[in-house]
Design a protein around this motif. Structure first.
Motif, mmCIF file in Angstrom:
data_model
loop_
_atom_site.group_PDB
_atom_site.id
_atom_site.type_symbol
_atom_site.label_atom_id
_atom_site.label_comp_id
_atom_site.label_asym_id
_atom_site.label_seq_id
_atom_site.Cartn_x
_atom_site.Cartn_y
_atom_site.Cartn_z
ATOM 1 N N LEU A 1 30.297 66.407 39.584
ATOM 2 C CA LEU A 1 30.116 64.997 39.938
ATOM 3 C C LEU A 1 29.879 64.149 38.703
ATOM 4 O O LEU A 1 30.370 63.011 38.606
ATOM 5 C CB LEU A 1 28.950 64.857 40.916
ATOM 6 N N PHE A 2 29.159 64.697 37.732
ATOM 7 C CA PHE A 2 28.858 63.952 36.501
ATOM 8 C C PHE A 2 30.142 63.600 35.748
ATOM 9 O O PHE A 2 30.364 62.434 35.392
ATOM 10 C CB PHE A 2 27.928 64.780 35.616
ATOM 11 N N PHE A 3 30.982 64.598 35.505
ATOM 12 C CA PHE A 3 32.205 64.349 34.737
ATOM 13 C C PHE A 3 33.207 63.511 35.529
ATOM 14 O O PHE A 3 33.908 62.672 34.960
ATOM 15 C CB PHE A 3 32.829 65.669 34.298
ATOM 16 N N LEU A 4 33.280 63.738 36.832
ATOM 17 C CA LEU A 4 34.182 62.927 37.652
ATOM 18 C C LEU A 4 33.743 61.472 37.667
ATOM 19 O O LEU A 4 34.568 60.561 37.511
ATOM 20 C CB LEU A 4 34.235 63.485 39.071
ATOM 21 N N SER A 5 32.450 61.241 37.833
ATOM 22 C CA SER A 5 31.943 59.867 37.859
ATOM 23 C C SER A 5 32.142 59.185 36.512
ATOM 24 O O SER A 5 32.432 57.987 36.449
ATOM 25 C CB SER A 5 30.461 59.855 38.245
ATOM 26 N N PHE A 6 31.996 59.961 35.422
ATOM 27 C CA PHE A 6 32.230 59.378 34.096
ATOM 28 C C PHE A 6 33.679 58.933 33.944
ATOM 29 O O PHE A 6 33.955 57.839 33.439
ATOM 30 C CB PHE A 6 31.880 60.374 33.005
ATOM 31 N N ALA A 7 34.615 59.797 34.368
ATOM 32 C CA ALA A 7 36.036 59.450 34.246
ATOM 33 C C ALA A 7 36.367 58.207 35.077
ATOM 34 O O ALA A 7 37.062 57.303 34.603
ATOM 35 C CB ALA A 7 36.893 60.637 34.691
ATOM 36 N N VAL A 8 35.863 58.168 36.295
ATOM 37 C CA VAL A 8 36.137 57.023 37.178
ATOM 38 C C VAL A 8 35.499 55.758 36.618
ATOM 39 O O VAL A 8 36.122 54.689 36.585
ATOM 40 C CB VAL A 8 35.631 57.313 38.606
ATOM 41 N N TRP A 9 34.249 55.862 36.184
ATOM 42 C CA TRP A 9 33.536 54.695 35.654
ATOM 43 C C TRP A 9 34.204 54.174 34.376
ATOM 44 O O TRP A 9 34.341 52.958 34.195
ATOM 45 C CB TRP A 9 32.087 55.063 35.377
ATOM 46 N N ALA A 10 34.609 55.094 33.494
ATOM 47 C CA ALA A 10 35.276 54.677 32.261
ATOM 48 C C ALA A 10 36.595 53.982 32.564
ATOM 49 O O ALA A 10 36.907 52.932 31.975
ATOM 50 C CB ALA A 10 35.505 55.889 31.359
ATOM 51 N N LEU A 11 37.381 54.546 33.477
ATOM 52 C CA LEU A 11 38.665 53.936 33.838
ATOM 53 C C LEU A 11 38.450 52.563 34.457
ATOM 54 O O LEU A 11 39.145 51.589 34.113
ATOM 55 C CB LEU A 11 39.409 54.842 34.819
ATOM 56 N N LEU A 12 37.482 52.462 35.353
ATOM 57 C CA LEU A 12 37.192 51.176 35.995
ATOM 58 C C LEU A 12 36.745 50.139 34.976
ATOM 59 O O LEU A 12 37.160 48.972 35.025
ATOM 60 C CB LEU A 12 36.110 51.383 37.057
ATOM 61 N N SER A 13 35.923 50.560 34.009
ATOM 62 C CA SER A 13 35.415 49.627 32.993
ATOM 63 C C SER A 13 36.542 49.122 32.096
ATOM 64 O O SER A 13 36.610 47.922 31.787
ATOM 65 C CB SER A 13 34.347 50.325 32.142
ATOM 66 N N VAL A 14 37.429 50.036 31.676
ATOM 67 C CA VAL A 14 38.533 49.642 30.802
ATOM 68 C C VAL A 14 39.498 48.706 31.529
ATOM 69 O O VAL A 14 39.905 47.664 30.998
ATOM 70 C CB VAL A 14 39.278 50.888 30.285
ATOM 71 N N VAL A 15 39.883 49.069 32.750
ATOM 72 C CA VAL A 15 40.816 48.241 33.521
ATOM 73 C C VAL A 15 40.208 46.863 33.791
ATOM 74 O O VAL A 15 40.882 45.826 33.675
ATOM 75 C CB VAL A 15 41.187 48.946 34.844
ATOM 76 N N SER A 16 38.913 46.833 34.124
ATOM 77 C CA SER A 16 38.247 45.558 34.399
ATOM 78 C C SER A 16 38.239 44.664 33.164
ATOM 79 O O SER A 16 38.427 43.444 33.265
ATOM 80 C CB SER A 16 36.810 45.809 34.869
ATOM 81 N N TRP A 17 38.039 45.273 31.993
ATOM 82 C CA TRP A 17 38.022 44.490 30.757
ATOM 83 C C TRP A 17 39.357 43.788 30.535
ATOM 84 O O TRP A 17 39.399 42.594 30.243
ATOM 85 C CB TRP A 17 37.695 45.387 29.573
ATOM 86 N N TYR A 18 40.429 44.515 30.681
ATOM 87 C CA TYR A 18 41.741 43.927 30.407
ATOM 88 C C TYR A 18 42.198 42.983 31.520
ATOM 89 O O TYR A 18 42.972 42.056 31.260
ATOM 90 C CB TYR A 18 42.778 45.040 30.207
ATOM 91 N N LEU A 19 41.720 43.190 32.745
ATOM 92 C CA LEU A 19 42.168 42.339 33.851
ATOM 93 C C LEU A 19 41.433 41.002 33.896
ATOM 94 O O LEU A 19 42.062 39.953 34.075
ATOM 95 C CB LEU A 19 42.002 43.072 35.180
ATOM 96 N N PHE A 20 40.106 41.025 33.732
ATOM 97 C CA PHE A 20 39.384 39.764 33.923
ATOM 98 C C PHE A 20 38.100 39.641 33.098
ATOM 99 O O PHE A 20 37.684 38.527 32.782
ATOM 100 C CB PHE A 20 39.043 39.560 35.408
ATOM 101 N N VAL A 21 37.432 40.730 32.726
ATOM 102 C CA VAL A 21 36.120 40.616 32.099
ATOM 103 C C VAL A 21 36.186 39.903 30.760
ATOM 104 O O VAL A 21 35.303 39.096 30.435
ATOM 105 C CB VAL A 21 35.481 42.017 31.927
ATOM 106 N N GLN A 22 37.229 40.158 29.965
ATOM 107 C CA GLN A 22 37.302 39.491 28.659
ATOM 108 C C GLN A 22 37.420 37.974 28.799
ATOM 109 O O GLN A 22 36.980 37.238 27.912
ATOM 110 C CB GLN A 22 38.463 40.042 27.850
ATOM 111 N N ASP A 23 37.957 37.507 29.935
ATOM 112 C CA ASP A 23 38.064 36.062 30.159
ATOM 113 C C ASP A 23 36.723 35.426 30.493
ATOM 114 O O ASP A 23 36.593 34.196 30.475
ATOM 115 C CB ASP A 23 39.052 35.784 31.298
ATOM 116 N N TRP A 24 35.724 36.260 30.831
ATOM 117 C CA TRP A 24 34.397 35.725 31.133
ATOM 118 C C TRP A 24 33.563 35.479 29.874
ATOM 119 O O TRP A 24 32.449 34.964 29.959
ATOM 120 C CB TRP A 24 33.638 36.713 32.025
#
Length: 428
Positions: free
Chosen positions: A11-34
């Motif tokens: 669960l630890f490694f799976l959650s890390f992979a999911v969280w990292a992917l979500l964070s990176v995608v969010s940055w490029y989609l909208f977070v950097q515009d904030w």
């Protein structure tokens, strides 16, 4: 191997992979515009600049771009610290594991430092471009640059290199402690189950040596894997943009985003080629550790018992070692032919794909340096398996040996090769 150190490993490694992917995608989609709204950079004099008027000259535009890039970088650091804080804080509360401070917080520190080192590589890539453009101008137009400009460019990279060296040294020191804590966790776990595993061939070696090697190799592979992923995230957009300078490939012709296309295609080809050439190596490495352990164990018995470690028996055991090593040498012969041939060919791949553009004079020397370096970074990241294959083979053999411990602890059937060893001993 993992349960002793990490909280709920799967669960630890799976959650890390999911969280990292979500964070990176969010940055490029909208977070950097904030950034202009949420960044705290203005408190430190690095806020986002006001938009320029349409009639602004080139100098004003350059200053604006520099200030905006600096503010965006600072906003990225703030966003990353928030993401790290949420993930690490959540697992420290939820995990409740003895080694949580090292496995959770320590892993987070290693990931962050790896990302920072990739960013240094990106900055160096930009510096090389500017520096070689300066050299091209000096060589094509003698006396067109001053000594102050030349040495100024060299001195500008000194601070960056000093930071990189300092971070690398401190990271190496921290990782050494991290690896030893992981080894300690495995050692404590396996020694607490000694009565259940003592009958397994080479049990003492598996606890004393294999746990150390496993933790060390896993850490090294893990850091290189993270570095490969982060390098791709950082350099793929750069290579994508630089592909505008390369519109045609030799023998193929025009290909959209040619640099990215070649880097991915060449790396996938090499990965499958090396995997095929090294197919037999994991089993041979595992068997090699087994025959070495059998020989060593008999010598240890010979120290205490006169009827053990007799020359005929030692000769037979060493003959097994010899046969296995010779099989390894033969398999590594053609594996290394493929491996080193592929890697050497890869060194010249950028020069081959850039040939039409170089002949056409489509870019400057500085752009060529940026293209070559970015291509090599992306290609090397895609070639993680190629560059790490021999280490992965060693890890697989160690994993199989430690897996026998866990099978004994959990009252599961031992691996076939360990069952064969026990049957052999029972007939003596």
């Amino acid at each position: 191997m993992f349960f002793s150190f990490f909280p709920k490993p799967k669960l630890f490694f799976l959650s890390f992979a999911v969280w990292a992917l979500l964070s990176v995608v969010s940055w490029y989609l909208f977070v950097q515009d904030w950034g202009p709204t949420l960044s705290l950079g203005s408190l430190f004099g690095h806020g986002f600049p006001e938009a320029l008027a349409e009639e602004a000259d080139a100098a004003a535009q350059a200053l604006y771009n520099t200030a905006f890039a600096s503010a965006l970088d600072l906003w990225l650091y703030q966003y990353m610290l928030l993401c790290y804080g949420l993930f690490v804080g959540g697992w420290m509360v939820y995990g409740g594991q003895k080694w949580g401070r090292w496995s959770v917080i320590g892993s987070g520190i290693i990931v962050f430092i790896t990302w920072f080192q990739v960013q240094v590589s990106v900055m160096l890539n930009e510096w090389y471009g500017s520096f070689y453009d300066l050299i091209q101008r000096a060589l094509s137009e003698p006396q067109s640059i001053t000594a102050e400009e030349y040495y100024g460019q060299l001195s500008s990279v000194v601070v960056l290199l000093m930071i990189a060296v300092t971070v690398a040294v401190l990271n190496s020191f921290f990782v050494s402690h991290y690896v030893f804590r992981w080894r300690t966790a495995m050692n404590d776990y396996y020694t607490s189950k000694w009565e259940q595993v003592r009958h397994i061939e080479g049990a003492s070696q598996r606890i004393q040596e294999d746990t150390m090697r496993f933790a060390s190799i896993m850490e090294g592979l893990g850091v290189r894997f993270l570095d490969s992923i982060m390098t791709l995230i950082a350099f793929l957009p750069i290579l994508w943009g630089l592909s505008s300078y390369v519109t045609s490939l030799p023998l193929i012709g025009e290909v959209p985003q040619a640099l990215v296309f070649v880097a991915i295609t060449w790396s996938i080809f090499g990965t499958f080629l090396l995997a095929l050439a090294g197919l037999k190596l994991p089993g041979l490495e595992f068997k090699n550790q087994r025959v070495e352990a059998a020989f060593r164990k008999e010598l240890v018995y010979g120290e205490d018992y006169e009827n053990r470690a007799q020359p005929p028996e030692l000769k037979e055991l060493f003959s097994n070692i010899r046969q296995n090593y010779f099989r390894l040498y033969k398999n590594y012969l053609y594996f290394n032919i493929v491996r080193y041939g592929y890697l050497q060919a890869g060194n010249f791949m950028p020069l081959v794909i850039l040939a039409p553009s170089i002949i056409a004079g489509a870019f400057t020397l500085g752009v060529m340096q940026r293209v070559t370096n970015a291509f090599n970074q992306v290609e090397s990241s895609f070639q993680f398996l190629v560059n790490s294959w021999t280490t992965i083979v060693e890890l697989q053999s160690i994993y199989k040996r430690l897996k026998a411990f866990e099978a004994a602890i959990e009252d599961q059937p031992l691996p076939e090769i360990d069952q064969m060893y026990l049957k052999h001993n029972s007939t003596e």
